[in-house]
Scaffold this motif. Structure first.
Motif, PDB file in Angstrom:
ATOM      1  N   ALA A 135      18.407  37.891   3.149  1.00  0.00           N
ATOM      2  CA  ALA A 135      18.178  36.470   3.402  1.00  0.00           C
ATOM      3  C   ALA A 135      19.530  35.776   3.395  1.00  0.00           C
ATOM      4  O   ALA A 135      20.501  36.278   2.826  1.00  0.00           O
ATOM      5  N   ILE A 136      19.566  34.644   4.042  1.00  0.00           N
ATOM      6  CA  ILE A 136      20.713  33.746   3.971  1.00  0.00           C
ATOM      7  C   ILE A 136      20.291  32.581   3.100  1.00  0.00           C
ATOM      8  O   ILE A 136      19.180  32.070   3.224  1.00  0.00           O
ATOM      9  N   VAL A 137      21.174  32.172   2.207  1.00  0.00           N
ATOM     10  CA  VAL A 137      20.936  30.954   1.449  1.00  0.00           C
ATOM     11  C   VAL A 137      21.924  29.923   1.967  1.00  0.00           C
ATOM     12  O   VAL A 137      23.130  30.147   1.982  1.00  0.00           O
ATOM     13  N   LEU A 138      21.360  28.825   2.423  1.00  0.00           N
ATOM     14  CA  LEU A 138      22.138  27.707   2.947  1.00  0.00           C
ATOM     15  C   LEU A 138      22.108  26.615   1.879  1.00  0.00           C
ATOM     16  O   LEU A 138      21.055  26.031   1.614  1.00  0.00           O
ATOM     17  N   PHE A 139      23.245  26.389   1.232  1.00  0.00           N
ATOM     18  CA  PHE A 139      23.340  25.369   0.190  1.00  0.00           C
ATOM     19  C   PHE A 139      23.841  24.067   0.807  1.00  0.00           C
ATOM     20  O   PHE A 139      24.941  24.028   1.365  1.00  0.00           O
ATOM     21  N   THR A 140      23.045  23.024   0.704  1.00  0.00           N
ATOM     22  CA  THR A 140      23.439  21.699   1.185  1.00  0.00           C
ATOM     23  C   THR A 140      23.936  20.886  -0.001  1.00  0.00           C
ATOM     24  O   THR A 140      23.151  20.541  -0.889  1.00  0.00           O
ATOM     25  N   PRO A 141      25.236  20.602  -0.046  1.00  0.00           N
ATOM     26  CA  PRO A 141      25.794  19.861  -1.180  1.00  0.00           C
ATOM     27  C   PRO A 141      25.300  18.414  -1.221  1.00  0.00           C
ATOM     28  O   PRO A 141      25.121  17.779  -0.189  1.00  0.00           O
TER      29      PRO A 141
END
Length: 156
Positions: A135-141
């Motif tokens: 999986a890819i984890v996309l962290f939105t700050p």
């Protein structure tokens, strides 16, 4: 007179430049028992400033983020006090599982080895099978805390 905190704080463009220049980040998720679950990860940035990591779908960090998408991320560098630089990122996580998306986003992660390139039909099939497990984890700050002690020179 500005506070020492204000003097060492990085501006948004400095934060972006610093994050672009580093390779490893500590990802801290909320574990099943409420305790922080910190893990070092290679990462990348997308054009919008989201932080990208990859993990196996069954990993503890993915399970933690499925339960609670909040995370704290830490990048730090420096050996002596006047060299210390750090950025803490408070972010919301989005988990992406589509194999094509996983492969596309993995190309943005800075690593010492290639994560997606394979030569030959058998190797490409093996990479494709691996993508189905990842999986890819996309962290939105949503908040940054930063410091750059080099801005003080040798004055403490």
């Amino acid at each position: 007179m500005p506070s020492r905190r204000e003097l060492i704080q990085m501006r948004p463009e400095e934060i972006r430049q610093y994050l672009e220049g580093q390779r490893r980040i500590i990802v801290v998720t909320n574990g099943p028992d409420g305790m922080p679950h910190p893990v070092p990860m290679n990462y990348g940035l997308d054009a919008e400033g989201c932080i990208i990591v990859t993990a196996f779908r069954k990993s503890q960090k993915i399970v933690n983020l499925e339960r609670d998408p909040r995370a704290s991320l830490l990048v730090e560098s420096g050996e002596t006090y006047h060299e210390l630089k750090s950025v803490i990122v408070y972010a919301h996580a989005q988990i992406l599982c589509d194999p094509d998306t996983v492969m596309e986003k993995m190309r943005l992660i800075r690593s010492s080895e290639s994560l997606t390139i394979a030569e030959g039909t058998d190797a490409q099939a093996q990479v494709r099978a691996s993508m189905a497990k990842r999986a890819i984890v996309l962290f939105t700050p949503y908040k940054y805390v930063s410091w750059d002690h080099a801005k003080l020179g040798l004055r403490y």
